[in-house]
Design a protein around this motif. Structure first.
Motif, mmCIF file in Angstrom:
data_model
loop_
_atom_site.group_PDB
_atom_site.id
_atom_site.type_symbol
_atom_site.label_atom_id
_atom_site.label_comp_id
_atom_site.label_asym_id
_atom_site.label_seq_id
_atom_site.Cartn_x
_atom_site.Cartn_y
_atom_site.Cartn_z
ATOM 1 N N PHE A 130 -6.286 4.834 -21.342
ATOM 2 C CA PHE A 130 -4.883 4.908 -20.953
ATOM 3 C C PHE A 130 -4.314 6.306 -21.199
ATOM 4 C CE2 PHE A 130 -4.643 0.473 -20.102
ATOM 5 C CZ PHE A 130 -3.562 0.365 -19.257
ATOM 6 N N ARG A 131 -4.753 6.921 -22.277
ATOM 7 C CA ARG A 131 -4.285 8.295 -22.546
ATOM 8 C C ARG A 131 -4.675 9.223 -21.415
ATOM 9 N NH1 ARG A 131 -5.403 11.375 -28.045
ATOM 10 N NH2 ARG A 131 -3.803 12.848 -27.388
ATOM 11 N N LYS A 132 -5.897 9.072 -20.922
ATOM 12 C CA LYS A 132 -6.349 9.929 -19.815
ATOM 13 C C LYS A 132 -5.525 9.663 -18.566
ATOM 14 C CE LYS A 132 -11.171 10.608 -21.242
ATOM 15 N NZ LYS A 132 -11.742 9.407 -21.903
ATOM 16 N N LEU A 133 -5.257 8.380 -18.296
ATOM 17 C CA LEU A 133 -4.443 8.028 -17.126
ATOM 18 C C LEU A 133 -3.039 8.619 -17.235
ATOM 19 C CD1 LEU A 133 -5.335 4.271 -16.496
ATOM 20 C CD2 LEU A 133 -5.734 6.194 -14.935
ATOM 21 N N PHE A 134 -2.469 8.541 -18.411
ATOM 22 C CA PHE A 134 -1.111 9.065 -18.613
ATOM 23 C C PHE A 134 -1.072 10.572 -18.371
ATOM 24 C CE2 PHE A 134 2.316 6.343 -20.197
ATOM 25 C CZ PHE A 134 1.685 5.124 -20.076
ATOM 26 N N ALA A 135 -2.076 11.273 -18.904
ATOM 27 C CA ALA A 135 -2.091 12.732 -18.749
ATOM 28 C C ALA A 135 -2.165 13.128 -17.282
ATOM 29 C CB ALA A 135 -3.262 13.317 -19.528
ATOM 30 N N GLN A 136 -2.738 12.233 -16.434
ATOM 31 C CA GLN A 136 -2.805 12.523 -14.998
ATOM 32 C C GLN A 136 -1.520 12.131 -14.281
ATOM 33 O OE1 GLN A 136 -6.279 10.307 -13.853
ATOM 34 N NE2 GLN A 136 -7.621 11.574 -15.122
ATOM 35 N N ALA A 137 -0.780 11.194 -14.853
ATOM 36 C CA ALA A 137 0.404 10.656 -14.174
ATOM 37 C C ALA A 137 1.599 11.605 -14.249
ATOM 38 C CB ALA A 137 0.783 9.307 -14.785
ATOM 39 N N ILE A 138 1.644 12.411 -15.304
ATOM 40 C CA ILE A 138 2.747 13.360 -15.512
ATOM 41 C C ILE A 138 2.142 14.698 -15.909
ATOM 42 C CG2 ILE A 138 4.763 13.925 -16.937
ATOM 43 C CD1 ILE A 138 5.473 11.440 -15.550
ATOM 44 N N ASN B 87 9.464 9.962 -8.117
ATOM 45 C CA ASN B 87 8.421 9.017 -8.496
ATOM 46 C C ASN B 87 7.171 9.198 -7.652
ATOM 47 O OD1 ASN B 87 9.471 7.220 -10.577
ATOM 48 N ND2 ASN B 87 10.993 6.602 -9.052
ATOM 49 N N VAL B 88 6.013 8.950 -8.252
ATOM 50 C CA VAL B 88 4.756 8.832 -7.518
ATOM 51 C C VAL B 88 4.492 7.334 -7.375
ATOM 52 C CG1 VAL B 88 2.278 9.286 -7.569
ATOM 53 C CG2 VAL B 88 3.881 11.003 -8.468
ATOM 54 N N ILE B 89 4.323 6.879 -6.117
ATOM 55 C CA ILE B 89 4.188 5.447 -5.825
ATOM 56 C C ILE B 89 2.766 5.152 -5.328
ATOM 57 C CG2 ILE B 89 5.180 3.536 -4.487
ATOM 58 C CD1 ILE B 89 7.381 4.849 -6.004
ATOM 59 N N ASP B 90 2.158 4.079 -5.821
ATOM 60 C CA ASP B 90 0.814 3.723 -5.326
ATOM 61 C C ASP B 90 0.928 2.833 -4.083
ATOM 62 O OD1 ASP B 90 1.358 1.136 -6.140
ATOM 63 O OD2 ASP B 90 -0.116 1.108 -7.764
ATOM 64 N N GLU B 91 -0.214 2.431 -3.526
ATOM 65 C CA GLU B 91 -0.241 1.657 -2.278
ATOM 66 C C GLU B 91 0.528 0.341 -2.414
ATOM 67 O OE1 GLU B 91 -3.193 2.351 -3.993
ATOM 68 O OE2 GLU B 91 -3.348 4.334 -3.077
ATOM 69 N N ALA B 92 0.541 -0.213 -3.628
ATOM 70 C CA ALA B 92 1.209 -1.502 -3.852
ATOM 71 C C ALA B 92 2.714 -1.327 -4.109
ATOM 72 C CB ALA B 92 0.562 -2.221 -5.040
ATOM 73 N N GLY B 93 3.181 -0.082 -4.116
ATOM 74 C CA GLY B 93 4.605 0.155 -4.335
ATOM 75 C C GLY B 93 4.997 0.303 -5.791
ATOM 76 N N ASN B 94 4.013 0.354 -6.675
ATOM 77 C CA ASN B 94 4.326 0.504 -8.096
ATOM 78 C C ASN B 94 4.555 1.968 -8.464
ATOM 79 O OD1 ASN B 94 3.901 -2.305 -8.774
ATOM 80 N ND2 ASN B 94 1.714 -1.901 -8.478
ATOM 81 N N ARG B 95 5.446 2.187 -9.412
ATOM 82 C CA ARG B 95 5.693 3.549 -9.908
ATOM 83 C C ARG B 95 4.605 3.904 -10.915
ATOM 84 N NH1 ARG B 95 12.295 3.592 -10.737
ATOM 85 N NH2 ARG B 95 12.769 2.896 -8.620
ATOM 86 N N VAL B 96 3.732 4.792 -10.529
ATOM 87 C CA VAL B 96 2.570 5.112 -11.376
ATOM 88 C C VAL B 96 2.577 6.534 -11.911
ATOM 89 C CG1 VAL B 96 1.093 3.367 -10.314
ATOM 90 C CG2 VAL B 96 1.205 5.667 -9.308
ATOM 91 N N GLY B 97 3.625 7.278 -11.590
ATOM 92 C CA GLY B 97 3.705 8.641 -12.107
ATOM 93 C C GLY B 97 4.999 9.288 -11.671
#
Ligand code: ZN
Length: 202
Positions: free
Chosen positions: A24-32, A66-76
Motif C-alpha cells: 500500500f505504501r508503494k501504491l500511495f507513493a504513485q498516487a500522489i 482527481n485521478v479517476i480509474d476506469e470504475a470511477g473511483n478516486r485513486v490519486g
C-alpha cells in the motif's frame, strides 16, 4: 477472525482482504507526487497562500485534480503541494502531518508562511496563559511550547518555526525548510528564512 469488523470498515484500506502494508505504501507513493508541504494560518483572509506558494516554486501543481480509474473511483490526485492550515501558521501544529506525509509519499520542501495582521500578533503568550487561568481555571502553560503560541516579530517567529521543523526528529534531514512572510493586502510573498541542506552533506 481476530478482529470484529466495525461500521464503515469496507472503506478502510487496512481492513481489506489480503491487505499488505508495504504494498500500500508503494501504491500511495504513485498516487500522489508530493513535493511541498505548506504550513500557513487558517485565517480566511489568507486562504490563497497555498496557491501563491505554488506559483513561487517552479513545477508545483495546486489545486490540481482527481485521478479517476476506469470504475470511477478516486485513486490519486495531481496536486504536488499540500497545505496544513493552522492558527498563526505555526509549525508545531504541522509536525505530525509532516511525518505522516513522509511515510506515505515522501516530499522535498516544508514552507512555513506567516502573514500580515495575523491574529497571533494581537496577544502575548503570557496574555493567553493568564486569560486561561482566569476564564477557565486551568493552567495550560505546560501544554504548549511558549514560543509557538503568539507572534511578536515575523523574523523571529519564522526563524523559530524553521528551526523547530529542522530539529524535529520526524522531519527527514534532506528536506528543505523555508520561512515566508505574506502580505495579505498586497499579495506579496517574501522569503525570510531558508534552511537548505547542502547536497552530499550528511
Ligand atoms: Zn493568521
Amino acid at each position: 477472525m481476530s478482529t470484529t469488523k466495525g461500521t464503515f470498515s469496507e472503506f478502510v484500506f487496512s481492513a481489506m482482504p489480503g491487505f499488505d502494508e508495504s504494498s500500500f505504501r508503494k501504491l500511495f507513493a504513485q498516487a500522489i507526487h508530493l513535493k511541498t508541504i505548506v504550513i500557513h494560518c487558517f485565517d480566511p483572509r489568507a486562504v490563497e497562500i497555498p496557491e501563491v506558494v505554488a506559483r513561487h516554486f517552479p513545477g508545483e501543481i495546486y489545486p490540481g485534480e482527481n485521478v479517476i480509474d476506469e470504475a470511477g473511483n478516486r485513486v490519486g490526485h495531481t496536486r504536488t503541494l499540500f497545505p496544513v492550515s493552522v492558527a498563526g501558521g505555526r509549525a508545531v501544529a504541522g509536525l505530525q502531518s509532516i511525518s505522516t506525509m513522509e511515510h506515505l509519499f515522501g516530499f522535498e520542501n516544508v514552507v512555513v508562511v506567516h502573514h500580515s495582521f495575523c491574529g497571533a500578533t494581537s496577544f502575548t503568550a503570557d496574555g493567553m496563559l493568564d486569560a486561561y487561568k482566569h476564564e477557565h481555571g486551568v493552567d495550560i502553560s505546560g501544554a504548549y511550547d511558549r514560543g509557538s503560541i503568539s507572534i511578536s516579530d515575523f523574523e523571529s517567529s519564522l526563524k523559530y518555526d524553521v528551526d523547530l521543523v529542522r530539529s524535529s526528529p520526524g522531519v527527514p534531514a534532506h528536506v528543505n525548510v523555508y520561512g515566508f512572510f505574506y502580505n495579505i493586502d498586497t499579495g506579496e510573498l517574501t522569503e525570510v528564512v531558508r534552511d537548505v541542506p547542502s547536497s552530499g552533506a550528511e
